[in-house]
Structures are given as structure tokens and as C-alpha cells.
Scaffold this active site. Structure first.
Site, short mmCIF file in Angstrom:
data_model
loop_
_atom_site.label_atom_id
_atom_site.label_comp_id
_atom_site.label_asym_id
_atom_site.label_seq_id
_atom_site.Cartn_x
_atom_site.Cartn_y
_atom_site.Cartn_z
N LEU A 12 0.84 -1.20 0.00
CA LEU A 12 0.00 0.00 0.00
C LEU A 12 0.87 1.24 0.00
CD1 LEU A 12 -2.82 -0.94 2.54
CD2 LEU A 12 -2.65 -1.42 0.09
N GLY A 30 1.02 -5.25 1.31
CA GLY A 30 -0.04 -5.26 0.30
C GLY A 30 0.36 -5.96 -0.99
N ASN A 88 4.65 -7.77 6.44
CA ASN A 88 5.60 -7.19 7.39
C ASN A 88 5.01 -6.02 8.18
OD1 ASN A 88 5.47 -5.60 5.08
ND2 ASN A 88 7.49 -4.73 5.40
N GLU A 89 3.68 -5.92 8.23
CA GLU A 89 3.05 -4.74 8.81
C GLU A 89 3.56 -4.39 10.21
OE1 GLU A 89 1.59 -6.77 6.79
OE2 GLU A 89 0.14 -5.71 5.54
C1 LIG Z 1 -6.69 -3.78 15.41
C2 LIG Z 1 -6.63 -3.89 13.92
C3 LIG Z 1 -6.74 -2.56 13.24
C4 LIG Z 1 -6.32 -2.67 11.79
C5 LIG Z 1 -6.48 -1.37 11.11
C6 LIG Z 1 -5.64 -1.26 9.85
C7 LIG Z 1 -4.23 -0.82 10.13
C8 LIG Z 1 -3.46 -0.39 8.91
C9 LIG Z 1 -3.17 -1.49 7.98
C10 LIG Z 1 -2.11 -1.11 7.02
C11 LIG Z 1 -1.72 -2.25 6.16
C12 LIG Z 1 -0.52 -1.89 5.39
C13 LIG Z 1 -0.17 -2.54 4.29
C14 LIG Z 1 0.99 -2.12 3.47
O1 LIG Z 1 1.17 -2.58 2.38
S1 LIG Z 1 2.06 -0.93 4.09
C15 LIG Z 1 3.44 -0.86 2.98
C16 LIG Z 1 4.47 -1.85 3.38
N1 LIG Z 1 5.56 -1.81 2.45
C17 LIG Z 1 6.83 -1.88 2.82
O2 LIG Z 1 7.18 -2.03 3.95
C18 LIG Z 1 7.86 -1.74 1.71
C19 LIG Z 1 8.58 -0.44 1.82
N2 LIG Z 1 9.52 -0.28 0.72
C20 LIG Z 1 10.68 -0.94 0.64
O3 LIG Z 1 11.03 -1.75 1.46
C21 LIG Z 1 11.55 -0.60 -0.53
O4 LIG Z 1 11.12 0.61 -1.07
C22 LIG Z 1 11.55 -1.69 -1.62
C23 LIG Z 1 12.30 -2.94 -1.13
C24 LIG Z 1 10.13 -2.04 -2.08
C25 LIG Z 1 12.30 -1.13 -2.87
O5 LIG Z 1 13.59 -0.69 -2.47
P1 LIG Z 1 14.40 0.28 -3.42
O6 LIG Z 1 15.74 0.47 -2.76
O7 LIG Z 1 14.38 -0.21 -4.81
O8 LIG Z 1 13.57 1.64 -3.44
P2 LIG Z 1 13.49 2.75 -2.31
O9 LIG Z 1 13.35 2.13 -0.98
O10 LIG Z 1 14.61 3.72 -2.49
O11 LIG Z 1 12.10 3.46 -2.65
C26 LIG Z 1 11.96 4.32 -3.76
C27 LIG Z 1 10.95 5.38 -3.42
O12 LIG Z 1 9.69 4.74 -3.19
C28 LIG Z 1 9.21 5.12 -1.89
N3 LIG Z 1 8.42 3.99 -1.35
C29 LIG Z 1 8.85 2.74 -1.12
N4 LIG Z 1 7.83 1.98 -0.65
C30 LIG Z 1 6.76 2.78 -0.58
C31 LIG Z 1 5.42 2.57 -0.17
N5 LIG Z 1 4.94 1.39 0.25
N6 LIG Z 1 4.58 3.62 -0.23
C32 LIG Z 1 4.99 4.82 -0.64
N7 LIG Z 1 6.27 5.09 -1.06
C33 LIG Z 1 7.13 4.06 -1.02
C34 LIG Z 1 10.46 5.41 -1.09
O13 LIG Z 1 10.15 6.21 0.01
C35 LIG Z 1 11.30 6.12 -2.13
O14 LIG Z 1 10.79 7.43 -2.24
P3 LIG Z 1 11.74 8.66 -2.59
O15 LIG Z 1 12.19 8.40 -4.01
O16 LIG Z 1 10.86 9.85 -2.45
O17 LIG Z 1 12.86 8.65 -1.60
#
Ligand SMILES: CCCCCCCCCCC/C=C/C(=O)SCCNC(=O)CCNC(=O)[C@H](O)C(C)(C)COP(=O)(O)OP(=O)(O)OC[C@H]1O[C@@H](n2cnc3c(N)ncnc32)[C@H](O)[C@@H]1OP(=O)(O)O
Length: 280
Positions: free
Chosen positions: A86, A131, A155-156
Site C-alpha cells: 500500500l 499489500g 511485514n506490517e
Molecule cells: C486492530 C486492527 C486494526 C487494523 C487497522 C488497519 C491498520 C493499517 C493497515 C495497514 C496495512 C498496510 C499494508 C501495506 O502494504 S504498508 C506498505 C508496506 N511496504 C513496505 O514495507 C515496503 C517499503 N519499501 C521498501 O522496502 C523498498 O522501497 C523496496 C524494497 C520495495 C524497494 O527498495 P528500493 O531500494 O528499490 O527503493 P526505495 O526504498 O529507495 O524506494 C523508492 C521510493 O519509493 C518510496 N516507497 C517505497 N515503498 C513505498 C510505499 N509502500 N509507499 C509509498 N512510497 C514508497 C520510497 O520512500 C522512495 O521514495 P523517494 O524516491 O521519495 O525517496
């Protein structure tokens, strides 16, 4: 040739689109054999923004309604990244109305994918956290590229948030209760061999064979009569989906309360900052 089976459908974020005259999702009807490919394309990391979620749902709906299609391969157009999950910026510093709209779109995509009448095969050609993993878990079969960087999992907890009950149910239905409990609490991201061992994916293959393997698997699934397979899928999945359907609004309220907390906003911001600082 296996490739002849495939039709193309590209999901792009509007900001990365060429001229506005082009449609958002391209659905070509050249295919005769009924298999489409949905390629996620929202560089740099295929994060699931509101726009991508909406476009994904529209594309799926088109395919569901077009009886020439019986199966879809879900894959990525971003090298090395299936989906970063997400879009965290959609959950940070926005209005309550925005959070509600975003969460309804997440629910909608999950319901559409999880209950799809089409055969869905995930060709996972990159890292797949949270997500991103969820999308693959809604598919009927997962093929993962054998690259040690291509971790997959929910990994939330490592972000300081909680995978909602329907994320949890999807994982439990795939890997079983004990594996899911451990994976969810620890926020485990599994490398390919581990993902295969615990049943999070069905096959791990060399990277250059992900697509052809997905096609072969698709042929096997399409050999089963649609009506029997679809009813069986529904028998297996509908009880899980119904739990969300019965309380969608309550689930949104739950999300709103959770995501609006100062502590959660702080956790998400810190996580985003950490990602951004990684480069510098
Ligand atoms: C009691 C119960 C109540 C429940 C209520 C609900 C609660 C909330 C539920 C929420 C569920 C959440 C689900 C999700 O999916 S959260 C997202 C999880 N994702 C991650 O942890 C991945 C994060 N990203 C990474 O690890 C790396 O970016 C990745 C390995 C994917 C790629 O690495 P790479 O080195 O190639 O790229 P960068 O890290 O440099 O990233 C490039 C740019 O992209 C931005 N970025 C990365 N991931 C995200 C993302 N998920 N959303 C938005 N933006 C993201 C990153 O910041 C870099 O941006 P900049 O270029 O501006 O620096």
C-alpha cells in the site's frame, strides 16, 4: 508458442501516463485463448495508491465481464519489485474522508481478486511486502522468481501497524494458522526458498522462467471446466470474504480510528523517512 496465449493489460498510475488521450488501462482483444496479463506499472516501486487500486479494480471488472477471458497472470513491469504494498503516503497526513476512500478501495480490490471467477496466477518477479504479498495471496497460484532479494510476506508489524483480520485470514488460508501467527507477529519477509517451504508460494523458478511457468500452470488450471472450478473456489473462499462484506463500514471506521492515531501517524512517518534516507 506459449507467448501467443497472452494478451496485454497494463495498469499505470495517471502521473506516469503519456498523453491523456490514451486510456488508463489498455485492454487489447487480440488474444484468442482467453489469458490476459495484468502488469503493475507504477514506478519506482509499484506502490498501491488510490489511483492504482481503482484502476486495478476497473481492469479486473472488464476482464470478468469479457467472456473471452478465463485467466489472468498478475505480474510487475517494475524491475525487481512486484509491489511495495500500500502507498504509505495515502495513509499519512491526509483527511478522514481520504482515508475512508482509500481503505474502501483496498477492500474492493481484495474482494474482487479473492472472489474472482477468473483463474489468477501471480508471476512474482520482485520483492513483495505487505499489500504486494496480499495481492499474490489472493491469486490461485504463486510462482516466485528465485532471487534472494525477492522477499515476500506481511511485514506490517515492522511498520508499527497491524495487518487487518482479512489480510490475516488470507494468509492463514494459505499457510495455516501457526505459520501465519509467527509470520504476522514477527512481520517476516521470506526469501524464496523459505517462502516455498512454508507454502507462501507454490513454485520457485529461475527468474527468466517465471512467465513461462505461469503460463504452463495456467494451462493446467484452464483444463478444468470453469463452472466446477469456480463453484469450488467460491466454496473455499466465500466464507472468508463474507466476513468482510458483512462489516465493510465498520472495518473502515476501525481503519480510520487506527490510522488517525498520533502514534500510528508517527510510526508511518518514521518508516517513510527511513526509506527516503536510505539513499542519502
Ligand atoms: C486492530 C486492527 C486494526 C487494523 C487497522 C488497519 C491498520 C493499517 C493497515 C495497514 C496495512 C498496510 C499494508 C501495506 O502494504 S504498508 C506498505 C508496506 N511496504 C513496505 O514495507 C515496503 C517499503 N519499501 C521498501 O522496502 C523498498 O522501497 C523496496 C524494497 C520495495 C524497494 O527498495 P528500493 O531500494 O528499490 O527503493 P526505495 O526504498 O529507495 O524506494 C523508492 C521510493 O519509493 C518510496 N516507497 C517505497 N515503498 C513505498 C510505499 N509502500 N509507499 C509509498 N512510497 C514508497 C520510497 O520512500 C522512495 O521514495 P523517494 O524516491 O521519495 O525517496
Amino acid at each position: 508458442m506459449a507467448q501467443d496465449l497472452v494478451d496485454g493489460l497494463l495498469i499505470k498510475a495517471r502521473s506516469h501516463l503519456p498523453p491523456p488521450s490514451e486510456p488508463l488501462g489498455k485492454l487489447s482483444k487480440r488474444d484468442r485463448k482467453g489469458v490476459a496479463v495484468i502488469k503493475l506499472k507504477n514506478p519506482p516501486v509499484n506502490s498501491l495508491s488510490l489511483e492504482v487500486l481503482t484502476e486495478f479494480v476497473i481492469s479486473l471488472e472488464k476482464l470478468e465481464n469479457d467472456k473471452t477471458f478465463r485467466g489472468v497472470i498478475v505480474t510487475s513491469d517494475c524491475p525487481g519489485i512486484f509491489s511495495a504494498g500500500l502507498d504509505l503516503t495515502e495513509m499519512c497526513g491526509k483527511s478522514q474522508a481520504h482515508y475512508a476512500e482509500f481503505w474502501r478501495a483496498v477492500q474492493e480490490l481484495w474482494l474482487r481478486l479473492y472472489l474472482s471467477n477468473l483463474v489468477l496466477i501471480a508471476a512474482i518477479n520482485g520483492v513483495s511486502p505487505a499489500g504486494g504479498c496480499l495481492i499474490s495471496l489472493t491469486c490461485d497460484y504463486r510462482v516466485l522468481a528465485d532471487n534472494p532479494k525477492y522477499n515476500i510476506g506481511l511485514n506490517e508489524t515492522l511498520l508499527g501497524v497491524v495487518a487487518p483480520s482479512w489480510f490475516k485470514d488470507t494468509l492463514v488460508n494459505t499457510v495455516g494458522h501457526r505459520t501465519a501467527e509467527r509470520a504476522l507477529q514477527l512481520g517476516l519477509l521470506f526469501p524464496p526458498a523459505e517462502a516455498l517451504r512454508v507454502g507462501m508460494v507454490d513454485q520457485v523458478v529461475p527468474e527468466d522462467q517465471v512467465h513461462s511457468t505461469a503460463l504452463s500452470v495456467m494451462a493446467q488450471w484452464l483444463a478444468v471446466p470453469d463452472h466446477a472450478r469456480q463453484l469450488t473456489k467460491s466454496l473455499m473462499r466465500k466464507p472468508t470474504a463474507d466476513r468482510l462484506v458483512k462489516q465493510r463500514d465498520a472495518d473502515i471506521q476501525y481503519f480510520l480510528q487506527f490510522v488517525s492515531r498520533d502514534s500510528i501517524q508517527k510510526s508511518l512517518r518514521m518508516y517513510l523517512d527511513k526509506l527516503r534516507q536510505k539513499k542519502g
